[in-house]
Design an enzyme around this catalytic site. Structure first.
Site, short mmCIF file in Angstrom:
data_model
loop_
_atom_site.label_atom_id
_atom_site.label_comp_id
_atom_site.label_asym_id
_atom_site.label_seq_id
_atom_site.Cartn_x
_atom_site.Cartn_y
_atom_site.Cartn_z
N HIS A 355 43.36 35.85 24.37
CA HIS A 355 42.66 35.85 25.66
C HIS A 355 41.31 35.16 25.64
O HIS A 355 40.66 35.09 26.67
CB HIS A 355 42.44 37.28 26.14
CG HIS A 355 43.67 37.91 26.71
ND1 HIS A 355 44.00 37.83 28.03
CD2 HIS A 355 44.66 38.61 26.12
CE1 HIS A 355 45.14 38.46 28.24
NE2 HIS A 355 45.56 38.94 27.09
N THR A 651 41.68 35.30 36.79
CA THR A 651 42.70 35.73 37.75
C THR A 651 42.06 36.01 39.10
O THR A 651 42.75 35.99 40.12
CB THR A 651 43.44 36.99 37.27
OG1 THR A 651 42.46 37.96 36.85
CG2 THR A 651 44.38 36.68 36.12
C1 PLP Z 1 40.82 40.42 38.86
C2 PLP Z 1 39.78 41.28 38.32
C3 PLP Z 1 38.97 40.83 37.27
C4 PLP Z 1 39.08 39.44 36.69
O1 PLP Z 1 38.27 38.57 37.43
P1 PLP Z 1 37.89 37.11 36.87
O2 PLP Z 1 37.24 36.48 38.05
O3 PLP Z 1 39.17 36.45 36.53
O4 PLP Z 1 36.97 37.30 35.74
C5 PLP Z 1 37.98 41.66 36.79
N1 PLP Z 1 37.81 42.89 37.29
C6 PLP Z 1 38.56 43.36 38.31
C7 PLP Z 1 38.28 44.72 38.83
C8 PLP Z 1 39.57 42.58 38.85
O5 PLP Z 1 40.31 43.06 39.85
#
Ligand code: PLP
Length: 804
Positions: A355, A651
Site C-alpha cells: 500500500h 480512494t
Molecule cells: C475514503 C476514506 C479515506 C481515504 O481517503 P484518501 O483521500 O484516499 O486518502 C480515509 N478516511 C476515510 C474515513 C475515508 O472514508
C-alpha cells in the site's frame, strides 16, 4: 423472506419493543428505535447468514480470507437496510413513528477500527465479495478503543478516546465457544525423535484467549451473508479461577494481555515501533490461521497438503505478514510436515498487497523484539532468510550483490515487506503507477527474481455505500435515466454518456448538487456557526493529514486568494468554500501545525467583511466514514494534490468523482487512471510528474529557497507565516521546516501550476452547462472504480475463486 410493507415493518418494530420492555411506543427514544430496527434487520440477516454458512460447508468452495489490522466499516444499519431493499420502507416507517430517519441512523456509533484508506478499502472489499457472491471473509481485531475522536480546541487538534462499545453494538455476535488460545514468549526446545525428525516444544509461554466477535457482511439483495470476524483478547482463566496467593500478580498480568485488543494504533502510513503493536499483529495472525485450519479440517477432511486448493489468504499490507512464518510453524511443528513441503504449501496460500512506497512506512521490527516475544517464529524467519539468501547465491549469481537489500534479516531488523514478497505467490500494488514504481524501483530486484508474482489491482470503492446509500437523489436520477440495472453492473454507468448534452438531465443534476450543498451548508452552520454561500464552489479536501497529501498547498492557495482580495477587493473571482477534514497522527507535530494553520486562516478569512463573502474556510472536526458520507455528495471540486509518486492509489478521489465532483489533482495514484478514462478536458491536472520528482531527488537540482526568493506570492505567504501576519498566530516552524528541508514534497515548486489551474477551475465553473456535462462524464466513468470491478480482478487474477 417475507415481502415487507411499511405496516408490517412497523409491526415488527413493535414486536421487538414489546419483547424488550413493556413501555408503550410513545415513550420510545431515538436510541430505542434504532435498536429495535437493528433487531428487525438482524432477524432478516440471521436466516441468510446460517444458510450461507451451510452452503459453504456443503459445497466446499475455495474461500478467500482477507487479513487486515484495520476495517473501517462505517455504520451498518442504513447499508444493511439498503442491502435488504428495506431502506425506503424503514425511512417511511420512522417518519410515521414521528422521527427523522437521520436522527435514528445517527444513533449508531461509527466504529473507527481503521486509520484511513487502507481500512476503508478492506470494508469495501468485503461488501463487494458478498455482493458478487464470492465466499470471502475478513479477519481483524476488535479494538475496544478505535481511532481517537478529534476535537478542535482553539484550532488545535486534541485527541479523545473513542469508546465505541459504550452502548451494545447490535451487529456483533460473541462466539466464546469458538475462542482460540494463543501463546507468546517462552522457551523453545528441540528434540530429536527416534525417526530422526526434529521436534519443537515450548515452555513458559504466556497464554491469551482470542474470542471471536462476528459481524455479518450482507450482500446486495442476494441473500449472501459472509463474515467479518474480529478477535478480542481475553484472559485464559476467569477471575474466579485465579489462585488467591498469586491473584494480584495474575490479574495484572492478564490485564496487560487484554491490552492486545485495547486500542488501534493511530498512525497512518508510518510504522509504530511498539511492542504492543507487534503482539497485536501476531494475535490477529495466530488466531485467524488456527481458525482457518480448524475449519479446513472440519469440512475438507484431507491432509493440509491440499490447503492451497481450498484457501487463499490476502494480507492487507505487511501488518499481517507474520502469518507466513506462523503457517510454516504450524505445518512443521504441529502437523509434521518437512520444511520443503511446508514452504511449498505456505507460498501457495498467501497473496500480499503493498500500500505504500514511503520508506518510513515500510515495516521493520528489531530482531531482539521478535526473538523475545516470538522465539519460535524468529527461528523460522531465520530459516526462511537463510534458504532465500542461499537460493540467490547459487541460483541467481547476478543478484549476489543485492543480498543485503533483499535479505529478510538485515541490520538487526526483520524487513516485513521482503518477508511478504518471498512468502507469497502474488504481490500487488494498488494503482497502475504505484505497481510500476514497485516493479521498476522499490522492488526492482525482487521483480527480476519473481517477475510473475507482481501484478496490479487498482483500488475501488463500493458504489452501493458511496453513491446509492449516501446520495439517493443522484442515484434515483441515474436509475430514471438509464434504468436501475447499473446498481448490479456499475460499469453500465457509461450509458449516461448519451445524456451529457440533455439540458433536462443536466438541470436535474444541477438541482441535486444544489440540494446536497444546501444540506451540507446547514450541517456546517449547525456544527461550526459558519454561514457559507450555497452557490459558491465547494472545494473539498478530506483525508488524513500528511505532508505528502499537501493540505499545505491548498491552504497556501487560500492565503494567496486572500492576499489578492485584500489588494483588490473588486477582484472577480467565483466565490469558494474551502472544506477541510483531517486527522493528524497524535505524534505528528508538523501535521498538527498545518491543522492549526488551516483553522487560523479560517478565522481570519471568515471574519473579514471586506472579502464580501467570496471566501470561506471550514475545518470539520473528527473526519471519519460518517462525516465523509455527509460531505461527498455536496463536493464540486475534489482536491487530490499529493506529490506525484507518493499516493499509492487514493480512494477519496473515486468517491467524489462518483458523486459528480470534478478533480483537481496531480498525476499520482489512481488520478492517472481517472484522467485516462474521462479525458484530460474533464479533470484539472497540474504539477510535477513522478519521474520529475524522482529526477529532482536524484540530481538535487531543486532549490526551494530560490522559489522563495523569486516568487513574490510565495515570499509573502512564507513571511506571513513567520511574522504572524495571518492572524496573530505565528507559524515559524512550518516556514522553517519547508526551507530547511528543501521542501521535500515540492509544495513551493508546484504552487505556480496549482494556482494557475485553480484559475481554470474558477473560469470553468462559470459555464454552468459545460461544468455539469463534465460532472456527468465523471459519474458515467466512475463505475470502473467500483470495488466490484476490483474484486472481480482479484478473484480471477489472484484468488482463482468462483462465485457461488
Ligand atoms: C475514503 C476514506 C479515506 C481515504 O481517503 P484518501 O483521500 O484516499 O486518502 C480515509 N478516511 C476515510 C474515513 C475515508 O472514508
Amino acid at each position: 423472506m417475507k415481502a415487507w410493507t411499511v405496516d408490517t415493518f412497523i409491526e415488527a418494530i413493535m414486536e421487538v419493543r414489546k419483547a424488550q420492555s413493556d413501555e408503550r411506543l410513545e415513550n420510545t427514544t431515538a436510541r430505542e428505535l434504532y435498536e429495535a430496527i437493528s433487531a428487525v434487520v438482524n432477524q432478516e440477516i440471521s436466516q441468510n447468514w446460517s444458510k450461507t454458512k451451510e452452503s459453504y460447508a456443503r459445497k466446499k468452495p475455495k474461500q478467500i480470507y482477507y487479513l487486515s489490522m484495520e476495517f473501517l466499516i462505517g455504520t451498518l444499519l442504513k447499508s444493511n437496510l439498503l442491502h435488504h431493499n428495506l431502506l425506503d420502507i424503514s425511512n417511511e416507517a420512522i417518519m410515521q413513528l414521528g422521527f427523522d430517519p437521520d436522527e435514528i441512523y445517527r444513533q449508531e456509533h461509527d466504529p473507527g477500527l481503521g486509520n484511513g484508506g487502507l481500512g476503508r478499502l478492506a470494508a469495501c472489499f468485503l461488501d463487494s465479495m458478498a455482493s458478487l457472491r464470492y465466499p470471502g471473509h475478513g479477519y481483524g481485531i476488535r479494538y475496544r478503543y478505535g481511532l481517537f475522536e478529534q476535537r478542535m480546541i482553539n484550532g488545535y487538534q486534541t485527541e479523545l478516546p473513542d469508546y465505541w462499545l459504550e452502548n451494545p453494538y447490535p451487529w456483533e455476535t460473541r462466539k466464546k465457544e469458538e475462542a482460540i488460545e494463543i501463546a507468546f514468549g517462552g522457551e523453545v526446545h528441540m528434540h530429536k525423535r527416534t525417526n530422526g525428525k526434529l521436534e519443537f516444544t515450548y515452555t513458559n509461554t504466556e497464554k491469551i484467549l482470542a474470542v471471536p466477535y462476528d459481524i455479518p457482511v450482507v450482500g446486495y439483495q442476494n441473500k449472501v451473508v459472509n463474515t467479518l470476524r474480529l478477535w478480542s483478547a481475553e484472559p485464559t482463566t476467569t477471575e474466579d479461577e485465579l489462585k488467591s496467593e498469586a491473584y494480584y500478580y495474575q490479574l495484572e498480568h492478564q490485564h496487560s494481555f487484554e491490552q492486545i485488543s485495547g486500542f488501534l494504533y493511530p498512525d497512518d502510513s508510518s510504522i509504530e515501533g511498539k511492542q504492543l503493536r507487534l503482539k497485536q499483529q501476531y494475535f490477529l495472525v495466530a488466531a485467524s490461521l488456527k481458525n482457518i485450519i480448524r475449519d479446513y479440517k472440519k469440512t475438507i477432511r484431507h491432509s493440509l497438503k491440499f490447503l492451497p486448493e481450498q484457501v487463499v489468504i490476502q494480507i492487507n499490507d505487511t501488518h499481517p505478514s507474520l502469518a507466513i512464518p506462523e503457517l510454516v510453524r504450524i505445518l512443521v511443528d504441529e502437523e509434521g510436515f518437512g520444511w520443503n513441503e511446508a514452504w511449498r504449501i505456505t507460498t501457495r496460500v498467501f497473496a500480499y498487497t503493498n500500500h505504500t512506497i514511503m520508506s518510513e512506512a515500510l515495516e521493520k521490527w528489531p530482531v531482539d523484539m521478535i526473538k523475545k516475544f516470538l522465539p519460535r517464529l524468529y527461528m523460522i524467519i531465520e530459516e526462511i532468510n537463510e534458504r532465500f539468501c542461499q537460493g540467490i547465491w547459487f541460483d541467481h549469481p547476478e543478484l549476489r550483490g543485492k543480498i543485503p537489500d533483499m535479505a529478510v534479516i538485515a541490520d538487526n531488523q526483520i524487513h516485513m515487506a521482503r518477508l511478504a514478497i518471498i512468502g507469497s505467490f502474488s504481490v500487488n500494488g494498488v494503482a497502475k503507477l504505484h505497481t510500476e514504481i514497485l516493479k521498476t524501483r522499490e522492488m526492482k530486484d525482487f521483480c527480476s527474481l519473481y517477475p510473475h508474482r507482481f501484478n496490479n489491482k487498482t483500488n475501488g470503492i463500493s458504489h452501493r455505500r458511496w453513491l446509492v446509500m449516501i446520495n439517493p437523489r443522484l442515484s434515483n436520477l441515474i436509475s430514471e435515466t438509464i434504468s436501475p440495472l447499473w446498481i448490479n453492473r456499475p460499469r453500465e454507468l457509461t450509458h449516461l454518456l448519451r445524456h451529457t448534452n440533455e439540458p433536462s438531465i443536466l438541470e436535474k443534476l444541477d438541482q441535486i448538487k444544489q440540494q446536497n450543498k444546501e444540506e451540507l451548508a446547514n450541517f456546517i452552520h449547525k456544527l461550526t456557526g459558519i454561514l457559507v454561500d450555497e452557490k459558491s464552489i465547494f472545494d473539498v479536501q478530506i483525508k488524513r493529514l500528511h505532508e505528502y497529501k499537501r493540505q499545505l498547498l491548498n491552504i497556501f492557495h487560500v492565503i494567496y486568494l486572500y492576499n489578492e482580495l485584500k489588494d483588490n477587493p473588486h477582484l472577480d473571482i467565483t466565490p469558494r468554500t474551502f472544506i477541510f477534514a483531517a486527522k493528524a497522527a497524535p505524534s505528528y507535530y508538523f501535521a498538527k501545525e498545518v491543522i492549526k494553520l488551516i483553522n487560523t486562516v479560517a478565522t481570519v478569512v471568515n471574519g473579514d467583511k471586506s472579502l464580501q463573502g467570496k471566501l470561506k474556510v471550514v475545518f470539520l472536526e473528527n473526519y471519519n466514514v460518517s462525516l465523509a458520507e455527509k460531505i461527498i455528495p455536496a463536493a464540486d471540486l475534489s482536491e487530490q494534490i499529493s506529490t506525484a509518486g507518493k499516493e499509492a492509489s487514493g480512494t477519496g478521489n473515486m468517491k467524489m468523482m462518483m458523486n459528480g465532483a470534478l478533480t483537481i489533482g496531480t498525476l499520482d495514484g489512481a488520478n492517472i487512471e481517472i484522467k485516462n478514462l474521462i479525458n484530460r478536458s474533464n479533470i484539472f491536472i497540474f504539477g510535477l510528474k513522478a519521474e520529475e520528482v524522482y529526477d529532482y531527488y536524484h540530481n538535487g537540482e531543486y532549490r526551494a529557497n530560490e522559489v522563495y526568493q523569486n516568487d513574490e506570492r510565495i515570499h509573502q505567504i512564507l513571511d506571513q507565516l513567520k511574522d504572524g501576519l495571518v492572524g496573530n498566530q505565528e507559524f515559524k516552524d512550518i516556514c522553517f521546516h519547508i526551507l530547511s528541508t528543501n521542501d521535500p514534497y515540492f509544495t513551493l515548486k508546484d504552487f505556480d501550476a496549482y494556482v494557475e489551474t485553480q484559475q481554470l477551475v474558477d473560469q470553468a465553473y462559470r459555464n454552468r452547462k459545460k461544468w455539469l456535462a463534465k460532472s456527468l462524464i465523471n459519474i458515467a466513468h466512475s463505475g470502473k472504480f467500483s470495488s466490484d470491478h476490483t474484486i472481480q480482478e482479484y478473484a480471477t487474477g489472484i484468488w482463482k475463486i468462483k462465485k457461488m
